[in-house]
Structure formats: C-alpha cells, structure tokens
Design a protein around this motif. Sequence first.
Motif, mmCIF file in Angstrom:
data_model
loop_
_atom_site.group_PDB
_atom_site.id
_atom_site.type_symbol
_atom_site.label_atom_id
_atom_site.label_comp_id
_atom_site.label_asym_id
_atom_site.label_seq_id
_atom_site.Cartn_x
_atom_site.Cartn_y
_atom_site.Cartn_z
ATOM 1 N N GLY A 172 0.797 -1.217 0.000
ATOM 2 C CA GLY A 172 0.000 0.000 0.000
ATOM 3 C C GLY A 172 0.831 1.269 0.000
ATOM 4 N N TYR A 173 0.158 2.385 0.249
ATOM 5 C CA TYR A 173 0.825 3.691 0.297
ATOM 6 C C TYR A 173 0.201 4.523 1.403
ATOM 7 N N PRO A 174 0.869 5.578 1.892
ATOM 8 C CA PRO A 174 2.051 6.228 1.303
ATOM 9 C C PRO A 174 3.394 5.665 1.783
ATOM 10 N N ARG A 175 3.414 4.832 2.835
ATOM 11 C CA ARG A 175 4.692 4.430 3.422
ATOM 12 C C ARG A 175 5.035 2.956 3.211
ATOM 13 N N GLY A 176 4.135 2.205 2.612
ATOM 14 C CA GLY A 176 4.395 0.784 2.402
ATOM 15 C C GLY A 176 4.503 0.020 3.704
ATOM 16 N N LEU A 177 3.666 0.379 4.682
ATOM 17 C CA LEU A 177 3.699 -0.275 5.985
ATOM 18 C C LEU A 177 3.238 -1.736 5.883
ATOM 19 N N VAL A 178 3.712 -2.564 6.805
ATOM 20 C CA VAL A 178 3.270 -3.957 6.876
ATOM 21 C C VAL A 178 2.334 -4.118 8.072
ATOM 22 N N GLU A 179 1.768 -5.298 8.217
ATOM 23 C CA GLU A 179 0.683 -5.551 9.163
ATOM 24 C C GLU A 179 0.902 -4.970 10.555
ATOM 25 N N LYS A 180 2.055 -5.257 11.154
ATOM 26 C CA LYS A 180 2.280 -4.868 12.548
ATOM 27 C C LYS A 180 2.364 -3.357 12.743
ATOM 28 N N ASP A 181 2.607 -2.627 11.659
ATOM 29 C CA ASP A 181 2.779 -1.180 11.764
ATOM 30 C C ASP A 181 1.521 -0.390 11.391
ATOM 31 N N ILE A 182 0.483 -1.079 10.957
ATOM 32 C CA ILE A 182 -0.746 -0.401 10.540
ATOM 33 C C ILE A 182 -1.707 -0.324 11.725
ATOM 34 N N HIS A 183 -2.250 0.843 11.964
ATOM 35 C CA HIS A 183 -3.157 1.012 13.101
ATOM 36 C C HIS A 183 -4.429 0.191 12.887
ATOM 37 N N PRO A 184 -4.972 -0.420 13.941
ATOM 38 C CA PRO A 184 -6.195 -1.235 13.814
ATOM 39 C C PRO A 184 -7.369 -0.491 13.172
ATOM 40 N N TYR A 185 -7.508 0.806 13.468
ATOM 41 C CA TYR A 185 -8.600 1.570 12.860
ATOM 42 C C TYR A 185 -8.431 1.626 11.337
ATOM 43 N N ALA A 186 -7.193 1.816 10.894
ATOM 44 C CA ALA A 186 -6.922 1.914 9.457
ATOM 45 C C ALA A 186 -7.203 0.589 8.756
ATOM 46 N N LYS A 187 -7.010 -0.519 9.461
ATOM 47 C CA LYS A 187 -7.308 -1.830 8.871
ATOM 48 C C LYS A 187 -8.806 -1.972 8.603
ATOM 49 N N ILE A 188 -9.616 -1.404 9.479
ATOM 50 C CA ILE A 188 -11.072 -1.412 9.277
ATOM 51 C C ILE A 188 -11.439 -0.532 8.091
ATOM 52 N N LEU A 189 -10.872 0.675 8.077
ATOM 53 C CA LEU A 189 -11.188 1.626 7.008
ATOM 54 C C LEU A 189 -10.758 1.120 5.636
ATOM 55 N N ALA A 190 -9.668 0.374 5.594
ATOM 56 C CA ALA A 190 -9.182 -0.142 4.313
ATOM 57 C C ALA A 190 -10.248 -0.994 3.638
ATOM 58 N N ILE A 191 -10.916 -1.832 4.419
ATOM 59 C CA ILE A 191 -11.956 -2.711 3.883
ATOM 60 C C ILE A 191 -13.191 -1.903 3.481
ATOM 61 N N ALA A 192 -13.624 -1.008 4.364
ATOM 62 C CA ALA A 192 -14.800 -0.191 4.083
ATOM 63 C C ALA A 192 -14.589 0.669 2.839
ATOM 64 N N ASP A 193 -13.398 1.232 2.715
ATOM 65 C CA ASP A 193 -13.070 2.112 1.593
ATOM 66 C C ASP A 193 -13.104 1.356 0.266
ATOM 67 N N VAL A 194 -12.478 0.201 0.220
ATOM 68 C CA VAL A 194 -12.426 -0.577 -1.023
ATOM 69 C C VAL A 194 -13.812 -1.106 -1.380
ATOM 70 N N PHE A 195 -14.535 -1.629 -0.403
ATOM 71 C CA PHE A 195 -15.862 -2.181 -0.692
ATOM 72 C C PHE A 195 -16.781 -1.117 -1.274
ATOM 73 N N ASP A 196 -16.778 0.069 -0.680
ATOM 74 C CA ASP A 196 -17.654 1.111 -1.221
ATOM 75 C C ASP A 196 -17.193 1.561 -2.600
ATOM 76 N N ALA A 197 -15.883 1.638 -2.808
ATOM 77 C CA ALA A 197 -15.367 2.074 -4.102
ATOM 78 C C ALA A 197 -15.808 1.140 -5.226
ATOM 79 N N VAL A 198 -15.755 -0.166 -4.985
ATOM 80 C CA VAL A 198 -16.064 -1.113 -6.070
ATOM 81 C C VAL A 198 -17.557 -1.349 -6.239
ATOM 82 N N THR A 199 -18.371 -0.990 -5.219
ATOM 83 C CA THR A 199 -19.812 -1.202 -5.336
ATOM 84 C C THR A 199 -20.573 0.088 -5.622
ATOM 85 N N SER A 200 -19.853 1.150 -5.934
ATOM 86 C CA SER A 200 -20.474 2.429 -6.282
ATOM 87 C C SER A 200 -20.212 2.746 -7.749
#
Length: 367
Positions: free
Chosen positions: A232-260
């Motif tokens: 991903g971007y902007p920093r190319g972080l891996v699992e342990k460095d990504i905040h739990p809230y951002a992990k939730i938003l990643a799914i919500a963001d992609v799902f809405d993008a592809v179903t809109s």
Amino acid sequence: MRLISLDVLQPGMIIANTIWNESGRPLIQKDVVVSQQIINRLKQLNIKYVYIEDKISKGIEVRESIPVQKRLGAVKKITESFKKLKGVEGKKASYILDQQSSEIGKLVDELLDSILNSKEMLTIITDSFLYDEYLYQHSFQVTLYSLAIAKELGYPHKELKLIGIGAMLHDVGKLQIPTSILFKPGRLTDEEFETMKQHTTFGFDILRNLHSISLLVAHCAFQHHERLDGSGYPRGLVEKDIHPYAKILAIADVFDAVTSDRVYRNKMLPSEGVQLIESGSGKIFDKKCVEAFKRCIVHYPNGTIVLLTDGRRGVVAKQNLNNSSLPLVRIFEENNTLVKSTYMINLEEHPQVLIEKIEPDYLAAVE
C-alpha cells in the motif's frame, strides 16, 4: 420488488424505489411505469440497476439501513463541511475543520446510534441516490461500513466514535487534489495516480493539527491505503505497523469504491464486492476485520435473482442474521421451467445447495 440491470429494463415495467438527488428531491418516483424516455434518462444518469415490481418478487421488501431523509441530511452536512475546505491548505484548513468538529461529532453520533440500535445487517442501496460529487457519498458510506465492522469487532462506544470520525474524514485530503485529476472521467495516468496518492499525506497534515479531534483520526486518513503485505501507500507499511482503525477503514473504503458507480468502470454488486474483499483476507486485509465485515454486510440484498447449484432459480426474499451469505430464497423456477407455485428455501438449512451466481439480467420469468 427485485433488482434488475438497466440493460434489460423494458417499457411497461414498474419502478419500485424512488430515485433521489442530493437535494432530497425525487428524480423518478416509485410506482412510475417505465417508458423509453425514462430508460434513456436512467442511462444518462449512469444508473446500472433499478428495483422493479413484478409477480415473482411481489411482497419482497428492500429497506436501507439508514432512512432516506437521514442519509440525505448526513450527506448534505458532509458536503457543506468539505466544501469550506476547498482550495484551503495547511493550518488554515485545520482551523476551519476545527470549527466544524462539533457538528461532525454530532453527525457521527447520529449514525452510530442507528448502527447500534439495529439488529439487522447493513444494506445500502447506492443506485437510489444520485450525488453531484462522489467524494461526499463515499465518505458517508465508508463511515457506515466502518462503524458496522467496528461494532461487530466489539469496540467500546468511545472508540466507535473515533473510528466513525476517522472514516468520515479519511478522504479530506482529496480536497487538495486538482479537480482535473479528482473528477477525471477515466482512468488516471501513472503521473496523475502519484498525485492522487498524496491525498493521504494531505489529509494527515490537516487532521494532525486539529485541537478538538484525537490524533488517531489523522492516522485513519494517513493509513487507509496501507496493506498488510506492504503493497500500500504512502509508506508501504506492513501488518504490525498499521493502526487497527486503518485496517477497518481499508476494507470499508475498497468495498464502497467497487460497489459504487464510477464513470470509468461498472459497479460490482454487493456479493461481488464481498468476494473481492475476501480474496485479500490475510494477505492485504486483516483477517479478523474481513470476517467481521462478512457478518455485518448483506451479501445478497433482498430482491436479487440467484441461480443455485442444483439448477433452481429464485429471488432473495429474506436475510439470515446468523449467516449473511446464506439467505432465504423464493424459488420460482426449476431447471429453466417455471414452477406452478413458488416456495421458500432457507440456504442455511441446506448446506449442499449454494448460490452459483447472481442474475440481474434475467428476464424469462416476466416475459
């Protein structure tokens, strides 16, 4: 009512759901008989699917989780807040957003109450609403999906509100992206995409300077495009460095993008969007978040025509709260032959029968 592709919509069919504009005015009313003029208008509006009333789906209801007026009011508030930030950069943008933080918090509280007080899975009917700019609709829907996932994961109320605010403001940095790129009616060039990717950093810079909102909200904007495998971007972080809230938003963001609806590609139906998210589980999306997402989102909305693996065809009539991927289906056809009397099958009680595919283009049963 049932869902039908605009490609097979015909004069004489009856519209089952009112289509609204961003001002809360009906563009096409429920119960209107379809004419060729209406079909042409729907195509101009880039609508892919509509709900119609017919015999095989009589009595089947499709209700969105958030009432029409509440949705329209929420999107209007988001639009007003965001438009004040257009063309404004740096600490001035942070100051303006700080002044609106109370209203944003109240809006999140309202949506959170709706999510917490509902025992049903989340259903959002994107084709029933038309907005001038996708950004505002997207911010609203990502907030709902994020809150639903976080609720399913068991987050306490205080954190649910933070996640909701983070979701609502996750794309605020896009207001600093040139409109020629942000609203380009086609795919971006590599250079344009690099510019677009900067919205995460722009959003972080605006939100981290707010005095009235937690710094965790800024990380939602900064990290919602990061992926577990570092792709991903902007920093190319891996699992342990990504905040739990951002992990939730990643799914919500992609799902809405592809179903809109987007000008440059066809939207996916909910079940297709769920499959896309599921394919990235444990690889680019957090597995626990994906499983929570699957439990709280309607995979096959009521009114969807489905073909089962045993050759039967039916329309989704009701949801199973225990398993959103196995709804109750009203069977109207067996091996391409209409049955004399429709009947219901609960897929949760018949594990050997699966949904093979969805068929929004199916017409034979109403010819």
